[in-house]
Design an enzyme around this catalytic site. Structure first.
Site, PDB file in Angstrom:
ATOM      1  N   ASP A   1      13.411  -1.162   8.448  1.00  0.00           N
ATOM      2  CA  ASP A   1      13.220  -0.354   7.450  1.00  0.00           C
ATOM      3  C   ASP A   1      12.804  -1.128   6.289  1.00  0.00           C
ATOM      4  OD1 ASP A   1      14.294   2.290   8.161  1.00  0.00           O
ATOM      5  OD2 ASP A   1      16.350   1.875   7.558  1.00  0.00           O
TER       6      ASP A   1
ATOM      7  N   TRP B   1       8.461   5.210  11.781  1.00  0.00           N
ATOM      8  CA  TRP B   1       9.232   4.067  11.923  1.00  0.00           C
ATOM      9  C   TRP B   1      10.240   3.951  11.013  1.00  0.00           C
ATOM     10  CZ3 TRP B   1       4.765  -0.143  11.211  1.00  0.00           C
ATOM     11  CH2 TRP B   1       3.842  -0.099  12.480  1.00  0.00           C
TER      12      TRP B   1
ATOM     13  N   LYS C   1       3.412 -14.732  -3.380  1.00  0.00           N
ATOM     14  CA  LYS C   1       2.843 -14.030  -4.487  1.00  0.00           C
ATOM     15  C   LYS C   1       3.625 -14.692  -5.781  1.00  0.00           C
ATOM     16  CE  LYS C   1       0.230 -10.854  -3.272  1.00  0.00           C
ATOM     17  NZ  LYS C   1      -1.449 -10.809  -3.635  1.00  0.00           N
TER      18      LYS C   1
ATOM     19  N   LEU D   1      -3.069  -9.965  -8.985  1.00  0.00           N
ATOM     20  CA  LEU D   1      -2.233  -9.013  -8.341  1.00  0.00           C
ATOM     21  C   LEU D   1      -1.006  -9.509  -7.660  1.00  0.00           C
ATOM     22  CD1 LEU D   1      -5.301  -7.058  -8.217  1.00  0.00           C
ATOM     23  CD2 LEU D   1      -3.004  -5.801  -8.556  1.00  0.00           C
TER      24      LEU D   1
ATOM     25  N   ARG E   1     -14.009  -5.041  -1.350  1.00  0.00           N
ATOM     26  CA  ARG E   1     -14.138  -4.056  -0.494  1.00  0.00           C
ATOM     27  C   ARG E   1     -12.929  -3.461  -0.159  1.00  0.00           C
ATOM     28  NH1 ARG E   1     -18.101  -6.046   4.262  1.00  0.00           N
ATOM     29  NH2 ARG E   1     -16.468  -7.359   4.715  1.00  0.00           N
TER      30      ARG E   1
ATOM     31  N   TYR F   1       5.106 -13.640   2.371  1.00  0.00           N
ATOM     32  CA  TYR F   1       4.143 -13.072   1.364  1.00  0.00           C
ATOM     33  C   TYR F   1       4.668 -12.925  -0.106  1.00  0.00           C
ATOM     34  CZ  TYR F   1       1.347  -8.820  -0.393  1.00  0.00           C
ATOM     35  OH  TYR F   1       0.710  -8.063  -1.083  1.00  0.00           O
TER      36      TYR F   1
ATOM     37  N   THR G   1       5.732  -5.408  -5.727  1.00  0.00           N
ATOM     38  CA  THR G   1       6.873  -5.488  -6.186  1.00  0.00           C
ATOM     39  C   THR G   1       7.848  -6.188  -4.893  1.00  0.00           C
ATOM     40  OG1 THR G   1       6.773  -2.961  -4.925  1.00  0.00           O
ATOM     41  CG2 THR G   1       6.787  -3.111  -7.543  1.00  0.00           C
TER      42      THR G   1
HETATM   43  N1  LIG Z   1      -1.969  -2.120  -0.731  1.00  0.00           N
HETATM   44  C1  LIG Z   1      -0.824  -2.012  -1.371  1.00  0.00           C
HETATM   45  O1  LIG Z   1       0.124  -1.271  -1.216  1.00  0.00           O
HETATM   46  C2  LIG Z   1      -0.341  -3.076  -2.342  1.00  0.00           C
HETATM   47  C3  LIG Z   1      -1.277  -4.236  -2.719  1.00  0.00           C
HETATM   48  N2  LIG Z   1      -0.930  -5.121  -3.630  1.00  0.00           N
HETATM   49  C4  LIG Z   1      -1.690  -5.986  -4.014  1.00  0.00           C
HETATM   50  O2  LIG Z   1      -3.320  -5.753  -4.467  1.00  0.00           O
HETATM   51  C5  LIG Z   1      -4.263  -6.983  -3.769  1.00  0.00           C
HETATM   52  C6  LIG Z   1      -5.308  -6.175  -2.918  1.00  0.00           C
HETATM   53  O3  LIG Z   1      -4.698  -5.294  -2.027  1.00  0.00           O
HETATM   54  P1  LIG Z   1      -5.526  -4.595  -1.062  1.00  0.00           P
HETATM   55  O4  LIG Z   1      -6.533  -3.930  -1.831  1.00  0.00           O
HETATM   56  O5  LIG Z   1      -4.516  -3.332  -0.708  1.00  0.00           O
HETATM   57  O6  LIG Z   1      -5.834  -5.152   0.147  1.00  0.00           O
HETATM   58  P2  LIG Z   1      -7.085  -4.763   1.114  1.00  0.00           P
HETATM   59  O7  LIG Z   1      -6.536  -5.480   2.720  1.00  0.00           O
HETATM   60  O8  LIG Z   1      -7.566  -3.606   0.969  1.00  0.00           O
HETATM   61  O9  LIG Z   1      -8.238  -5.807   0.711  1.00  0.00           O
HETATM   62  C7  LIG Z   1      -8.045  -7.254   0.685  1.00  0.00           C
HETATM   63  C8  LIG Z   1      -9.559  -7.760   0.244  1.00  0.00           C
HETATM   64  O10 LIG Z   1      -9.388  -8.997   0.324  1.00  0.00           O
HETATM   65  C9  LIG Z   1     -10.377  -9.623   0.637  1.00  0.00           C
HETATM   66  N3  LIG Z   1      -9.873 -11.017   1.521  1.00  0.00           N
HETATM   67  C10 LIG Z   1      -9.100 -11.206   2.431  1.00  0.00           C
HETATM   68  N4  LIG Z   1      -8.746 -12.710   2.876  1.00  0.00           N
HETATM   69  C11 LIG Z   1     -10.148 -13.194   2.282  1.00  0.00           C
HETATM   70  C12 LIG Z   1     -10.788 -14.415   2.151  1.00  0.00           C
HETATM   71  N5  LIG Z   1     -10.021 -15.270   3.304  1.00  0.00           N
HETATM   72  N6  LIG Z   1     -11.948 -14.589   1.717  1.00  0.00           N
HETATM   73  C13 LIG Z   1     -12.255 -13.455   0.885  1.00  0.00           C
HETATM   74  N7  LIG Z   1     -11.899 -12.683   0.919  1.00  0.00           N
HETATM   75  C14 LIG Z   1     -10.810 -12.249   1.285  1.00  0.00           C
HETATM   76  C15 LIG Z   1     -11.014  -8.874   1.871  1.00  0.00           C
HETATM   77  O11 LIG Z   1     -12.302  -9.031   1.603  1.00  0.00           O
HETATM   78  P3  LIG Z   1     -13.369  -8.498   2.883  1.00  0.00           P
HETATM   79  O12 LIG Z   1     -13.169  -7.072   3.109  1.00  0.00           O
HETATM   80  O13 LIG Z   1     -14.804  -8.866   2.616  1.00  0.00           O
HETATM   81  O14 LIG Z   1     -12.862  -9.009   4.197  1.00  0.00           O
HETATM   82  C16 LIG Z   1     -10.634  -7.483   1.143  1.00  0.00           C
HETATM   83  O15 LIG Z   1     -11.390  -6.615   0.779  1.00  0.00           O
HETATM   84  C17 LIG Z   1      -3.419  -7.885  -3.037  1.00  0.00           C
HETATM   85  O16 LIG Z   1      -3.068  -9.092  -3.810  1.00  0.00           O
HETATM   86  C18 LIG Z   1      -1.985  -7.147  -2.842  1.00  0.00           C
HETATM   87  O17 LIG Z   1      -1.003  -7.991  -2.748  1.00  0.00           O
HETATM   88  C19 LIG Z   1       0.118  -5.120  -4.420  1.00  0.00           C
HETATM   89  C20 LIG Z   1       0.999  -4.004  -4.122  1.00  0.00           C
HETATM   90  C21 LIG Z   1       0.785  -3.009  -3.307  1.00  0.00           C
HETATM   91  C1  LIG Z   2       3.327  -2.919  -0.349  1.00  0.00           C
HETATM   92  C2  LIG Z   2       4.318  -3.601   0.451  1.00  0.00           C
HETATM   93  O1  LIG Z   2       4.060  -3.295   1.754  1.00  0.00           O
HETATM   94  C3  LIG Z   2       4.998  -3.769   2.801  1.00  0.00           C
HETATM   95  O2  LIG Z   2       6.438  -3.487   2.195  1.00  0.00           O
HETATM   96  P1  LIG Z   2       6.679  -1.749   2.709  1.00  0.00           P
HETATM   97  O3  LIG Z   2       7.048  -1.235   1.555  1.00  0.00           O
HETATM   98  O4  LIG Z   2       8.069  -1.946   3.708  1.00  0.00           O
HETATM   99  O5  LIG Z   2       5.541  -1.354   3.500  1.00  0.00           O
HETATM  100  P2  LIG Z   2       5.225  -0.314   4.449  1.00  0.00           P
HETATM  101  O6  LIG Z   2       4.412   0.552   3.896  1.00  0.00           O
HETATM  102  O7  LIG Z   2       4.747  -1.010   6.027  1.00  0.00           O
HETATM  103  O8  LIG Z   2       6.597   0.635   5.221  1.00  0.00           O
HETATM  104  C4  LIG Z   2       7.366   1.139   4.276  1.00  0.00           C
HETATM  105  C5  LIG Z   2       8.443   2.214   4.837  1.00  0.00           C
HETATM  106  O9  LIG Z   2       7.743   2.727   5.833  1.00  0.00           O
HETATM  107  C6  LIG Z   2       8.521   2.804   7.219  1.00  0.00           C
HETATM  108  N1  LIG Z   2       7.437   3.588   8.076  1.00  0.00           N
HETATM  109  C7  LIG Z   2       7.596   4.678   8.776  1.00  0.00           C
HETATM  110  N2  LIG Z   2       6.429   4.872   9.642  1.00  0.00           N
HETATM  111  C8  LIG Z   2       5.586   3.742   9.372  1.00  0.00           C
HETATM  112  C9  LIG Z   2       4.381   3.533   9.790  1.00  0.00           C
HETATM  113  O10 LIG Z   2       3.725   4.227  10.817  1.00  0.00           O
HETATM  114  N3  LIG Z   2       3.738   2.242   9.378  1.00  0.00           N
HETATM  115  C10 LIG Z   2       4.302   1.672   8.307  1.00  0.00           C
HETATM  116  N4  LIG Z   2       3.756   0.300   7.907  1.00  0.00           N
HETATM  117  N5  LIG Z   2       5.671   1.987   8.065  1.00  0.00           N
HETATM  118  C11 LIG Z   2       6.222   2.858   8.413  1.00  0.00           C
HETATM  119  C12 LIG Z   2       8.629   1.504   7.293  1.00  0.00           C
HETATM  120  O11 LIG Z   2       9.515   1.153   8.426  1.00  0.00           O
HETATM  121  C13 LIG Z   2       9.239   1.186   5.932  1.00  0.00           C
HETATM  122  O12 LIG Z   2      10.539   1.547   5.890  1.00  0.00           O
HETATM  123  C14 LIG Z   2       5.060  -5.198   2.736  1.00  0.00           C
HETATM  124  O13 LIG Z   2       3.776  -5.734   3.169  1.00  0.00           O
HETATM  125  C15 LIG Z   2       5.103  -5.834   1.034  1.00  0.00           C
HETATM  126  O14 LIG Z   2       4.747  -7.104   1.221  1.00  0.00           O
HETATM  127  C16 LIG Z   2       4.348  -5.076   0.153  1.00  0.00           C
HETATM  128  O15 LIG Z   2       4.110  -5.645  -0.747  1.00  0.00           O
END
Ligand SMILES: NC(=O)C1=CN([C@@H]2O[C@H](COP(=O)(O)OP(=O)(O)OC[C@H]3O[C@@H](n4cnc5c(N)ncnc54)[C@H](OP(=O)(O)O)[C@@H]3O)[C@@H](O)[C@H]2O)C=CC1
Ligand SMILES: C[C@H]1O[C@H](OP(=O)(O)OP(=O)(O)OC[C@H]2O[C@@H](n3cnc4c(=O)[nH]c(N)nc43)[C@H](O)[C@@H]2O)[C@@H](O)[C@@H](O)C1=O
Length: 313
Positions: free
Chosen positions: A270, A203, A141, A106, A13, A137, A109
């Site tokens: 940042d 931010w 990973k 997954l 989801r 985190y 970076t």
């Molecule tokens: N978003 C990003 O910018 C990035 C994400 N990734 C990686 O991609 C992967 C997915 O991330 P993303 O899709 O963004 O995350 P989301 O938060 O959108 O989705 C995470 C999913 O994990 C499930 N989940 C969390 N905790 C549990 C649990 N205890 N038991 C079962 N299911 C669980 C949730 O299920 P439910 O909905 O059913 O609660 C949810 O659907 C991660 O490994 C993340 O590190 C990597 C780089 C960047």
């Molecule tokens: C995917 C990645 O995501 C995270 O790292 P991050 O890249 O720093 O993530 P971010 O998207 O939250 O921020 C990017 C930049 O943007 C700025 N910023 C401005 N304004 C807002 C704002 O309103 N919200 C947020 N969240 N950030 C903001 C913020 O201050 C920062 O400089 C980690 O979870 C890491 O573990 C990871 O894997």
């Protein structure tokens, strides 16, 4: 992987999991196993073992994780390391014990050292210290990557690990306390325009640079690698281009049509100054990102507006 192979998408989801399901379905895979976190809490080892024992799972996309933006990572470090270690350890081990054919893990970076040279090559992993706001985190990973590599070495499994850059797309998280920057700014600019607010707060300093990949491109890459890559070495997934947060804010401001001002709240961290990935390896394997940032942004803002209309009905 055949069209009727049994495929478990953990986290279906979420932003990534839902994109992987769309990609699999569009390519004709019909036998998908999906469980929400309330149906199967992946932190519970016994439940995970039972689930794998009761289903003849052949392929796993491990897209379930505790995920959040910079402030959520910084405020809840214990949850980020604990939940991610539990989820990934339970799944990887259950996959091994039940003879899963192949698994894709997954990473992210943020596993690379905070001040690594740019662009980030895969070999820079474990060459320096991490960004403090997401170290717990990132360490979880890194443990997941190493677990896949160790199982491959000792047990001859086929577990691959991919490192996507920052992602966005359908089913993103728009909660301002836990979201990443891109969905947060879409919501902030949209609400400011709707409510006639004069300023939007961004931010940090606006100077950090980030690379943004659409989740549909990421899902396409994951499927491509599941079918075409067998190495233990990690593979970056990105577009190979990044922009400063200030430029992202201006772009979203224009797309949303907000006419007020932007203020920077420098009391918020940042994070990493830059984390542009080197995509030479994945490009060499035959895959390239297709969705340009501005097109992707217009498309997700369109979906955001549709969801707002549906919520009002
Ligand atoms: N978003 C990003 O910018 C990035 C994400 N990734 C990686 O991609 C992967 C997915 O991330 P993303 O899709 O963004 O995350 P989301 O938060 O959108 O989705 C995470 C999913 O994990 C499930 N989940 C969390 N905790 C549990 C649990 N205890 N038991 C079962 N299911 C669980 C949730 O299920 P439910 O909905 O059913 O609660 C949810 O659907 C991660 O490994 C993340 O590190 C990597 C780089 C960047
Ligand atoms: C995917 C990645 O995501 C995270 O790292 P991050 O890249 O720093 O993530 P971010 O998207 O939250 O921020 C990017 C930049 O943007 C700025 N910023 C401005 N304004 C807002 C704002 O309103 N919200 C947020 N969240 N950030 C903001 C913020 O201050 C920062 O400089 C980690 O979870 C890491 O573990 C990871 O894997």
């Amino acid at each position: 992987m055949h069209s009727n192979s049994s495929i478990y998408v953990a986290g279906h989801r979420g932003l990534v999991g839902s994109a992987i399901v769309r990609a699999l379905e569009s390519k004709g895979y019909t036998n998908l196993l999906l469980r929400t976190s309330s149906e199967l809490d992946l932190r519970n080892q016994e439940a995970v073992n039972d689930f794998f024992k009761n289903h003849a799972i052949e392929y796993v996309f491990l897209a379930a994780a505790k995920v959040g933006g910079i402030v959520a990572n910084n405020n809840y470090p214990a949850e980020y390391i604990r939940d991610n270690l539990l989820i990934q350890t339970n799944i990887i081990d259950a996959a091994y014990r039940t003879g899963v054919e192949k698994l894709l893990f997954l990473g992210s970076t943020c596993i690379y050292p905070k001040f690594a040279p740019q662009p980030l090559k895969e070999e820079y992993l474990l060459t320096g210290s991490l960004e403090p706001t997401n170290e717990p985190y990132a360490i979880a990973k890194i443990a997941g990557i190493n677990m896949c590599q160790s199982y491959n070495r000792q047990y001859n499994t086929k577990y691959i690990s991919v490192m996507p850059t920052n992602l966005y797309g359908p089913n993103d998280n728009y909660d301002l306390t836990t979201s990443h920057v891109l969905p947060a700014l879409i919501r902030k600019f949209h609400e400011a325009k709707k409510n006639g607010q004069p300023v939007v707060e961004v931010w940090g300093t606006g100077q950090p640079r980030r690379e943004f990949l659409h989740a549909d491109d990421l899902a396409d890459a994951c499927l491509y690698l599941m079918l075409n890559y067998e190495g233990s070495e990690i593979v970056n997934i990105g577009v190979g281009d990044d922009i400063p947060i200030s430029e992202l804010a201006e772009l979203i401001k224009t797309i949303v049509g907000f006419e007020g001002d932007i203020v920077y709240n420098t009391s918020v961290p940042d994070g990493t100054p830059r984390k542009l990935v080197d995509v030479t390896k994945i490009n060499g394997l035959g895959w390239k990102a297709r969705i340009a940032l501005e097109d992707g942004l217009r498309s997700v803002y369109g979906m955001f507006l549709e969801n707002e209309l549906i919520a009002k009905k």
